[in-house]
Design an enzyme around this catalytic site. Structure first.
Site, PDB file in Angstrom:
ATOM      1  N   ASN A 107       0.850  -1.188   0.000  1.00  0.00           N
ATOM      2  CA  ASN A 107       0.000   0.000   0.000  1.00  0.00           C
ATOM      3  C   ASN A 107       0.884   1.236   0.000  1.00  0.00           C
ATOM      4  OD1 ASN A 107      -2.442   1.578   0.254  1.00  0.00           O
ATOM      5  ND2 ASN A 107      -1.911   1.902   2.399  1.00  0.00           N
ATOM      6  N   HIS A 109       0.890   5.138   1.308  1.00  0.00           N
ATOM      7  CA  HIS A 109       0.200   5.997   2.268  1.00  0.00           C
ATOM      8  C   HIS A 109       0.870   7.371   2.238  1.00  0.00           C
ATOM      9  CE1 HIS A 109      -2.116   6.941   5.865  1.00  0.00           C
ATOM     10  NE2 HIS A 109      -1.023   7.456   6.377  1.00  0.00           N
ATOM     11  N   SER A 136       4.851   6.845   2.109  1.00  0.00           N
ATOM     12  CA  SER A 136       5.455   5.562   2.490  1.00  0.00           C
ATOM     13  C   SER A 136       4.795   4.431   1.710  1.00  0.00           C
ATOM     14  CB  SER A 136       5.222   5.282   3.996  1.00  0.00           C
ATOM     15  OG  SER A 136       5.640   6.381   4.792  1.00  0.00           O
ATOM     16  N   ASP A 145      -2.293   0.634   8.171  1.00  0.00           N
ATOM     17  CA  ASP A 145      -1.123   1.489   7.894  1.00  0.00           C
ATOM     18  C   ASP A 145       0.045   1.159   8.824  1.00  0.00           C
ATOM     19  OD1 ASP A 145      -3.407   4.250   7.432  1.00  0.00           O
ATOM     20  OD2 ASP A 145      -2.679   2.751   5.986  1.00  0.00           O
TER      21      ASP A 145
END
Ligand code: GRF
Length: 195
Positions: A107, A109, A136, A145
Site C-alpha cells: 500500500n 500511504h 510511504s 497502515d
C-alpha cells in the site's frame, strides 16, 4: 515475471504510474485493475492501457464485509496475482482477507509512517508544524497502515502550504516511490529505500 493486481477507488494516478513502469526488464506486469467504485476514473485509464478491469461494488454488500471480500477474492483468484498493490483503495481490509494474501499486499500511504496513520495526513502534518512530509510504501498487515515500511520519500513543508499544496508536492514522489519499491519487492528485495 510477477503478476500484479492493482486495487483503486478513485483517479488511479498511482495505478497509472505502476502500469507504465511494468514493461521491458521490469520483473512484473499488471494483470488486473479492480475498483470498489463502479465509475472510478482510474478504470477508464486502465482500459486505455489495455489492462483487464473488474468492479466489485462495496455498496452491493452493505454491512456485509465478508460478502464484499468473497467477491473480491473471486475476482482476484481469476487474475492469479502474485502481488496486490493498493493504490488509493479506500476500503479497510479484514484480517481474514490479509491472511489469505499474506506477504503479498503493498500500500502507498501519504505520510512518513509511522506518523499520521489513517486519513487527512497532510492537514495533520501542517497542524503539527512539521518541516518535512512525504509518503510511504508498506506491506499491508492487519494493523491499518502499520506493516513493515519498504520505502519512503520526503518533501519539504513550505511556508503557506495548505493540505492541497502539500498533497500536490507529495503525489509526484508517490509516483516515483511506488514503482521503485514494487520493482524491488517483485525481485525479492525487502530492504527499505529512502528518497
Ligand atoms: C494519494 O494521495 C495516495 O497516497 C492515496 O490516495 C491518493 C490518491 O491516489 N492512497 P491515486 O491518485 O488514486 O493513485
Amino acid at each position: 515475471m510477477k503478476r500484479v493486481a492493482i486495487l483503486i477507488s478513485g483517479g488511479g494516478s498511482n495505478m497509472v504510474e505502476l502500469v507504465r513502469s511494468m514493461q521491458g526488464d521490469y520483473p512484473a506486469r499488471a494483470c488486473l485493475v479492480l475498483s470498489n467504485v463502479p465509475d472510478a476514473g482510474g478504470l477508464a485509464k486502465a482500459r486505455e492501457m489495455s489492462i483487464d478491469t473488474q468492479v466489485v461494488d462495496h455498496r452491493e454488500h452493505k454491512g456485509d464485509r465478508a460478502g464484499f471480500e468473497a467477491a473480491l477474492n473471486a475476482a482476484l483468484d481469476q487474475a492469479r496475482p502474485d502481488i496486490i498493490c493498493l493504490a488509493g483503495f479506500m476500503r479497510v481490509l479484514s484480517a481474514d482477507f490479509i491472511s489469505r494474501w499474506a506477504g503479498k499486499i503493498l500500500n502507498i500511504h501519504p505520510s512518513l509512517l509511522p506518523k499520521y496513520k489513517g486519513l487527512n495526513t497532510h492537514s495533520r502534518a501542517l497542524e503539527a508544524g512539521d518541516s518535512i512530509a512525504g509518503c510511504s510504501v508498506h506491506e499491508v498487515t492487519a494493523e491499518l497502515d502499520g506493516g513493515p515500511i519498504l520505502g519512503q520519500a520526503q518533501v519539504p513543508v513550505l511556508p503557506g502550504d495548505t493540505a492541497e499544496t502539500l498533497a500536490a508536492r507529495v503525489l509526484p514522489m508517490e509516483h516515483i516511490l511506488y514503482p521503485l519499491v514494487l520493482r524491488r519487492f517483485a525481485g525479492g528485495e525487502r530492504e527499505r529505500v529512502s528518497l
